[in-house]
Design a protein around this motif. Structure first.
Motif, PDB file in Angstrom:
ATOM      1  N   THR A  83       0.852  -1.183   0.000  1.00 20.47           N
ATOM      2  CA  THR A  83       0.000   0.000   0.000  1.00 20.47           C
ATOM      3  C   THR A  83       0.892   1.239   0.000  1.00 20.47           C
ATOM      4  O   THR A  83       2.117   1.146   0.025  1.00 20.47           O
ATOM      5  CB  THR A  83      -0.917   0.019   1.236  1.00 20.47           C
ATOM      6  OG1 THR A  83      -0.113   0.021   2.436  1.00 20.47           O
ATOM      7  CG2 THR A  83      -1.841  -1.187   1.256  1.00 20.47           C
ATOM      8  N   GLY A  84       0.267   2.390  -0.023  1.00 16.50           N
ATOM      9  CA  GLY A  84       1.031   3.642  -0.044  1.00 16.50           C
ATOM     10  C   GLY A  84       0.778   4.375  -1.339  1.00 16.50           C
ATOM     11  O   GLY A  84      -0.334   4.367  -1.876  1.00 16.50           O
ATOM     12  N   ASP A  85       1.837   5.005  -1.881  1.00 19.78           N
ATOM     13  CA  ASP A  85       1.688   5.734  -3.137  1.00 19.78           C
ATOM     14  C   ASP A  85       1.281   4.806  -4.275  1.00 19.78           C
ATOM     15  O   ASP A  85       0.627   5.217  -5.228  1.00 19.78           O
ATOM     16  CB  ASP A  85       3.013   6.428  -3.501  1.00 19.78           C
ATOM     17  CG  ASP A  85       3.376   7.501  -2.486  1.00 19.78           C
ATOM     18  OD1 ASP A  85       2.445   7.985  -1.806  1.00 19.78           O
ATOM     19  OD2 ASP A  85       4.550   7.825  -2.366  1.00 19.78           O
ATOM     20  N   GLU A  86       1.688   3.541  -4.178  1.00 20.62           N
ATOM     21  CA  GLU A  86       1.378   2.569  -5.226  1.00 20.62           C
ATOM     22  C   GLU A  86       0.814   1.314  -4.573  1.00 20.62           C
ATOM     23  O   GLU A  86       1.437   0.728  -3.700  1.00 20.62           O
ATOM     24  CB  GLU A  86       2.647   2.229  -6.011  1.00 20.62           C
ATOM     25  CG  GLU A  86       2.436   1.236  -7.136  1.00 20.62           C
ATOM     26  CD  GLU A  86       3.744   0.923  -7.844  1.00 20.62           C
ATOM     27  OE1 GLU A  86       3.998   1.516  -8.899  1.00 20.62           O
ATOM     28  OE2 GLU A  86       4.489   0.056  -7.324  1.00 20.62           O
ATOM     29  N   VAL A  87      -0.382   0.923  -4.988  1.00 15.41           N
ATOM     30  CA  VAL A  87      -1.004  -0.276  -4.436  1.00 15.41           C
ATOM     31  C   VAL A  87      -0.676  -1.460  -5.345  1.00 15.41           C
ATOM     32  O   VAL A  87      -0.932  -1.424  -6.550  1.00 15.41           O
ATOM     33  CB  VAL A  87      -2.534  -0.115  -4.335  1.00 15.41           C
ATOM     34  CG1 VAL A  87      -3.160  -1.420  -3.835  1.00 15.41           C
ATOM     35  CG2 VAL A  87      -2.878   1.028  -3.396  1.00 15.41           C
ATOM     36  N   ARG A  88      -0.092  -2.488  -4.753  1.00 18.18           N
ATOM     37  CA  ARG A  88       0.273  -3.689  -5.503  1.00 18.18           C
ATOM     38  C   ARG A  88      -0.579  -4.864  -5.032  1.00 18.18           C
ATOM     39  O   ARG A  88      -0.817  -5.041  -3.845  1.00 18.18           O
ATOM     40  CB  ARG A  88       1.755  -4.025  -5.283  1.00 18.18           C
ATOM     41  CG  ARG A  88       2.707  -3.126  -6.040  1.00 18.18           C
ATOM     42  CD  ARG A  88       3.016  -3.723  -7.399  1.00 18.18           C
ATOM     43  NE  ARG A  88       3.833  -2.832  -8.228  1.00 18.18           N
ATOM     44  CZ  ARG A  88       4.223  -3.129  -9.449  1.00 18.18           C
ATOM     45  NH1 ARG A  88       3.864  -4.290  -9.993  1.00 18.18           N
ATOM     46  NH2 ARG A  88       4.938  -2.298 -10.149  1.00 18.18           N
ATOM     47  N   LEU A  89      -1.004  -5.661  -6.013  1.00 18.63           N
ATOM     48  CA  LEU A  89      -1.804  -6.850  -5.730  1.00 18.63           C
ATOM     49  C   LEU A  89      -1.061  -8.109  -6.170  1.00 18.63           C
ATOM     50  O   LEU A  89      -0.160  -8.038  -7.003  1.00 18.63           O
ATOM     51  CB  LEU A  89      -3.149  -6.788  -6.466  1.00 18.63           C
ATOM     52  CG  LEU A  89      -4.008  -5.552  -6.284  1.00 18.63           C
ATOM     53  CD1 LEU A  89      -5.267  -5.662  -7.134  1.00 18.63           C
ATOM     54  CD2 LEU A  89      -4.372  -5.358  -4.824  1.00 18.63           C
ATOM     55  N   SER A  90      -1.473  -9.238  -5.604  1.00 24.82           N
ATOM     56  CA  SER A  90      -0.907 -10.527  -6.014  1.00 24.82           C
ATOM     57  C   SER A  90      -2.037 -11.513  -6.261  1.00 24.82           C
ATOM     58  O   SER A  90      -2.834 -11.808  -5.364  1.00 24.82           O
ATOM     59  CB  SER A  90       0.035 -11.088  -4.955  1.00 24.82           C
ATOM     60  OG  SER A  90       0.436 -12.403  -5.304  1.00 24.82           O
ATOM     61  N   TYR A  91      -2.100 -11.995  -7.489  1.00 28.18           N
ATOM     62  CA  TYR A  91      -3.100 -12.995  -7.853  1.00 28.18           C
ATOM     63  C   TYR A  91      -2.655 -14.378  -7.381  1.00 28.18           C
ATOM     64  O   TYR A  91      -3.456 -15.171  -6.886  1.00 28.18           O
ATOM     65  CB  TYR A  91      -3.278 -12.985  -9.375  1.00 28.18           C
ATOM     66  CG  TYR A  91      -4.280 -13.975  -9.893  1.00 28.18           C
ATOM     67  CD1 TYR A  91      -5.646 -13.778  -9.687  1.00 28.18           C
ATOM     68  CD2 TYR A  91      -3.874 -15.107 -10.597  1.00 28.18           C
ATOM     69  CE1 TYR A  91      -6.572 -14.688 -10.161  1.00 28.18           C
ATOM     70  CE2 TYR A  91      -4.793 -16.018 -11.076  1.00 28.18           C
ATOM     71  CZ  TYR A  91      -6.148 -15.804 -10.857  1.00 28.18           C
ATOM     72  OH  TYR A  91      -7.065 -16.701 -11.333  1.00 28.18           O
ATOM     73  N   ARG A  92      -1.364 -14.651  -7.498  1.00 31.00           N
ATOM     74  CA  ARG A  92      -0.841 -15.953  -7.079  1.00 31.00           C
ATOM     75  C   ARG A  92      -0.999 -16.159  -5.583  1.00 31.00           C
ATOM     76  O   ARG A  92      -1.309 -17.250  -5.112  1.00 31.00           O
ATOM     77  CB  ARG A  92       0.627 -16.086  -7.472  1.00 31.00           C
ATOM     78  CG  ARG A  92       0.854 -16.278  -8.961  1.00 31.00           C
ATOM     79  CD  ARG A  92       2.322 -16.368  -9.284  1.00 31.00           C
ATOM     80  NE  ARG A  92       2.549 -16.559 -10.699  1.00 31.00           N
ATOM     81  CZ  ARG A  92       3.739 -16.473 -11.272  1.00 31.00           C
ATOM     82  NH1 ARG A  92       4.817 -16.199 -10.545  1.00 31.00           N
ATOM     83  NH2 ARG A  92       3.871 -16.661 -12.585  1.00 31.00           N
ATOM     84  N   LEU A  93      -0.779 -15.096  -4.822  1.00 31.90           N
ATOM     85  CA  LEU A  93      -0.890 -15.209  -3.376  1.00 31.90           C
ATOM     86  C   LEU A  93      -2.311 -15.572  -2.980  1.00 31.90           C
ATOM     87  O   LEU A  93      -2.535 -16.400  -2.109  1.00 31.90           O
ATOM     88  CB  LEU A  93      -0.485 -13.895  -2.711  1.00 31.90           C
ATOM     89  CG  LEU A  93      -0.512 -13.869  -1.174  1.00 31.90           C
ATOM     90  CD1 LEU A  93       0.411 -14.949  -0.626  1.00 31.90           C
ATOM     91  CD2 LEU A  93      -0.100 -12.501  -0.655  1.00 31.90           C
TER      92      LEU A  93
END
Length: 296
Positions: A83-93
């Protein structure tokens, strides 16, 4: 600045604040749903609604052949990993989490799971189940000892989870086979009655006869019941795995023994003698054995 313009700017700022507030409210580990906006060379952009946009590494959304599994406009569910300035997601997780939840449930309920045998390792097999690594001991792969372990590599089989402790996942296939054999045996026993003619498979051989599997239940064909002609050893006439048809002679439920016969289905050779032979007829034959009192 007019009051109307001031109200518009306040409204825009409130909307932006609400969006950004929701964006910052995302937590690592949270599962979110979104829609694919754009598929780039390295990154896939996902609209997560009021929470703004998030990014997923393109490599996570490729199949085994390197083809993209989703398209622009598709809905997707993923786990927040940054989270933060850029939100990253993980499909594999997410897939890993869902897989572990599913396996934990299967371990609790005893439901079978499907797995692909990946390799032979020390003491057993490495099996891939729902994308996770699991272990099946040699002794738990079959009902009997496995002579060629490598023959199972690459096969997709059903297993039961015997132990599930985090990353320690232990499987058994033998438990399922035992249950299937018990069910088959119960059905077979309904058909095993004196006089019944049944198909079977030679399971093992001994000097005194042959054990025949009738479908989860074994019976014995004594050496004297293999053929009307003289039999030296059962192995001279039969071999393990041979498909045979047998007649049930006797069922001893008290001792759990089933007596079978092969020769009973051959027909009585003496019934043909009267039509083929007569007294003083000259015939040709082969000496079978000799005794002190005569020649057979």
């Amino acid at each position: 600045m007019s009051d109307a313009q001031d109200e518009i700017e306040q409204e825009d700022f409130a909307t932006l604040f609400a969006r950004e507030g929701a964006r910052w409210a995302l937590e690592v580990g949270q599962v979110v749903k979104g829609r694919i906006l754009q598929i780039g060379d390295e990154t896939v952009f996902v609209d997560v609604g009021g929470k703004g946009e998030a990014l997923i590494d393109r490599a996570e959304l490729l199949d085994d052949n390197g083809a993209m599994k989703v398209a622009v406009g598709d809905e997707i569910e993923a786990t927040v990993v940054k989270t933060g300035d850029e939100v990253r997601l993980s499909y594999r997780l997410l897939q890993g989490i869902q897989a572990r939840e599913g396996l934990a449930g299967a371990a609790r309920t005893g439901l079978p799971v499907e797995g692909k045998v990946a390799a032979v390792i020390k003491g057993g097999y490495e099996v891939t189940v729902a994308g996770l690594r699991a272990f099946c001991p040699f002794s738990q792969m079959e009902l009997r000892r496995v002579d060629a372990p490598e023959a199972y590599v690459g096969r997709v089989l059903e297993f039961r989870i015997s132990r599930y402790e985090g990353r320690n996942i232990v499987l058994t296939r033998r438990a399922l086979l035992e249950e299937q054999a018990a069910t088959a045996a119960a059905e077979t026993m309904k058909k095993v009655v004196a006089g019944a003619v049944l198909p079977g498979t030679v399971a093992s051989l001994a000097d005194f006869g042959a054990f025949v599997d009738l479908g989860g239940v074994q019976g014995l064909v004594p050496a004297s019941e293999i053929s009307h002609s003289r039999v030296g050893r059962p192995a001279d006439r039969l071999h393990v795995g041979l498909a045979v048809t047998v007649k049930v002679l006797k069922v001893d439920e008290t001792k759990g023994k089933i007596s079978l016969s092969l020769k009973a289905l051959e027909g009585d050779p003496w019934a043909e003698v009267a039509g083929r032979l007569r007294e003083r007829q000259i015939v040709r034959g082969r000496v079978a054995r000799m005794t002190d009192f005569g020649v057979f």
